[in-house]
Write a protein that holds these residues in place. Structure first.
Motif, PDB file in Angstrom:
ATOM      1  N   ALA A  20       0.853  -1.184   0.000  1.00 25.42           N
ATOM      2  CA  ALA A  20       0.000   0.000   0.000  1.00 25.42           C
ATOM      3  C   ALA A  20       0.886   1.231   0.000  1.00 25.42           C
ATOM      4  CB  ALA A  20      -0.902   0.014   1.233  1.00 25.42           C
ATOM      5  N   ALA A  21       0.675   2.112  -0.972  1.00 27.27           N
ATOM      6  CA  ALA A  21       1.435   3.360  -0.972  1.00 27.27           C
ATOM      7  C   ALA A  21       1.125   4.132   0.311  1.00 27.27           C
ATOM      8  CB  ALA A  21       1.097   4.189  -2.208  1.00 27.27           C
ATOM      9  N   VAL A  22      -0.160   4.141   0.700  1.00 25.31           N
ATOM     10  CA  VAL A  22      -0.602   4.715   1.970  1.00 25.31           C
ATOM     11  C   VAL A  22      -1.433   3.655   2.677  1.00 25.31           C
ATOM     12  CG1 VAL A  22      -1.977   6.523   3.083  1.00 25.31           C
ATOM     13  CG2 VAL A  22      -0.644   7.058   1.023  1.00 25.31           C
ATOM     14  N   LEU A  23      -1.102   3.374   3.927  1.00 25.12           N
ATOM     15  CA  LEU A  23      -1.801   2.358   4.712  1.00 25.12           C
ATOM     16  C   LEU A  23      -2.191   2.955   6.054  1.00 25.12           C
ATOM     17  CD1 LEU A  23      -2.619  -0.666   5.163  1.00 25.12           C
ATOM     18  CD2 LEU A  23      -0.301  -1.011   6.072  1.00 25.12           C
ATOM     19  N   SER A  24      -3.436   2.736   6.464  1.00 21.94           N
ATOM     20  CA  SER A  24      -3.855   3.210   7.787  1.00 21.94           C
ATOM     21  C   SER A  24      -3.449   2.190   8.849  1.00 21.94           C
ATOM     22  CB  SER A  24      -5.364   3.437   7.838  1.00 21.94           C
ATOM     23  OG  SER A  24      -6.057   2.203   7.917  1.00 21.94           O
ATOM     24  N   LYS A  25      -3.318   2.684  10.068  1.00 20.62           N
ATOM     25  CA  LYS A  25      -2.984   1.797  11.182  1.00 20.62           C
ATOM     26  C   LYS A  25      -4.080   0.754  11.382  1.00 20.62           C
ATOM     27  CE  LYS A  25       0.005   5.060  13.525  1.00 20.62           C
ATOM     28  NZ  LYS A  25       0.171   5.966  14.674  1.00 20.62           N
ATOM     29  N   GLY A  26      -5.345   1.140  11.205  1.00 17.82           N
ATOM     30  CA  GLY A  26      -6.449   0.184  11.312  1.00 17.82           C
ATOM     31  C   GLY A  26      -6.368  -0.902  10.251  1.00 17.82           C
ATOM     32  N   GLY A  27      -5.980  -0.521   9.035  1.00 19.09           N
ATOM     33  CA  GLY A  27      -5.804  -1.499   7.962  1.00 19.09           C
ATOM     34  C   GLY A  27      -4.660  -2.441   8.269  1.00 19.09           C
ATOM     35  N   ALA A  28      -3.553  -1.894   8.778  1.00 17.49           N
ATOM     36  CA  ALA A  28      -2.393  -2.715   9.125  1.00 17.49           C
ATOM     37  C   ALA A  28      -2.754  -3.725  10.207  1.00 17.49           C
ATOM     38  CB  ALA A  28      -1.236  -1.830   9.582  1.00 17.49           C
ATOM     39  N   GLU A  29      -3.484  -3.278  11.231  1.00 22.03           N
ATOM     40  CA  GLU A  29      -3.870  -4.177  12.316  1.00 22.03           C
ATOM     41  C   GLU A  29      -4.749  -5.315  11.805  1.00 22.03           C
ATOM     42  OE1 GLU A  29      -5.702  -1.588  15.177  1.00 22.03           O
ATOM     43  OE2 GLU A  29      -3.796  -0.603  15.636  1.00 22.03           O
ATOM     44  N   LEU A  30      -5.684  -5.001  10.916  1.00 20.54           N
ATOM     45  CA  LEU A  30      -6.566  -6.024  10.367  1.00 20.54           C
ATOM     46  C   LEU A  30      -5.779  -7.031   9.522  1.00 20.54           C
ATOM     47  CD1 LEU A  30      -9.568  -6.841  10.311  1.00 20.54           C
ATOM     48  CD2 LEU A  30      -9.775  -5.521   8.201  1.00 20.54           C
ATOM     49  N   LEU A  31      -4.886  -6.539   8.687  1.00 18.30           N
ATOM     50  CA  LEU A  31      -4.056  -7.426   7.869  1.00 18.30           C
ATOM     51  C   LEU A  31      -3.233  -8.357   8.753  1.00 18.30           C
ATOM     52  CD1 LEU A  31      -2.869  -4.815   5.220  1.00 18.30           C
ATOM     53  CD2 LEU A  31      -4.449  -6.722   4.806  1.00 18.30           C
ATOM     54  N   GLU A  32      -2.649  -7.817   9.810  1.00 20.17           N
ATOM     55  CA  GLU A  32      -1.850  -8.629  10.726  1.00 20.17           C
ATOM     56  C   GLU A  32      -2.692  -9.728  11.369  1.00 20.17           C
ATOM     57  OE1 GLU A  32       0.246  -6.192  13.593  1.00 20.17           O
ATOM     58  OE2 GLU A  32       1.168  -5.032  11.978  1.00 20.17           O
ATOM     59  N   ARG A  33      -3.885  -9.366  11.830  1.00 18.41           N
ATOM     60  CA  ARG A  33      -4.760 -10.346  12.490  1.00 18.41           C
ATOM     61  C   ARG A  33      -5.140 -11.492  11.557  1.00 18.41           C
ATOM     62  NH1 ARG A  33      -7.750  -6.019  14.750  1.00 18.41           N
ATOM     63  NH2 ARG A  33      -9.533  -6.501  13.452  1.00 18.41           N
TER      64      ARG A  33
END
Length: 140
Positions: free
Chosen positions: A75-88
């Motif tokens: 992701a050129a720009v990634l939100s912290k919420g998106g990152a957390e969901l991807l990690e989970r």
């Protein structure tokens, strides 16, 4: 580890809003926002195991990538919420810029798709909320 598919998706993102890659097969999206992901899901095309590159990924887009079965994401720009969901959900990711939130196109408030999934944790429930909000915004 960054795969050759993820590198190909990222390298071919220029001029597109979305690029998916697997074993030399490239799929592009050219409309703004989450529309290309919704179109991909609606088409029924199986992209599980693909790597993807997108310009902006928040929690809503991350949920759609997870629903599609994407294994890696740039992701050129990634939100912290998106990152957390991807990690989970075990999706590997890299990004250019990590941000607190994705804002709307006018720059005046949170993205409406992000608002739609803000308090939802299940992927299928997020998908339903995203489809509903997308239809409302586009008066479909």
């Amino acid at each position: 580890m960054i795969s050759a598919d993820l590198i190909a998706a990222k390298d071919n993102l220029a001029g597109h809003t979305l690029c998916l890659s697997k074993d030399g097969v490239l799929i592009f999206g050219d409309t703004r926002g989450i529309a290309p992901l919704l179109e991909l899901i609606a088409s029924g095309k199986d992209v599980s195991g693909y790597s993807a590159a997108d310009k902006v990924v928040g929690k809503a887009a991350a949920a759609l990538f997870i629903k599609c079965g994407v294994k890696q994401l740039y992701a050129a720009v990634l939100s912290k919420g998106g990152a957390e969901l991807l990690e989970r959900h075990g999706v590997e990711y890299v990004y250019g810029i990590l941000t607190d939130a994705i804002i709307n196109r006018a720059g005046t408030d949170a993205c409406p798709m992000e608002k739609a999934v803000r308090n939802i944790e299940e992927i299928e429930d997020m998908y339903v909320a995203i489809v509903r909000e997308h239809a409302r915004i586009n008066k479909l």
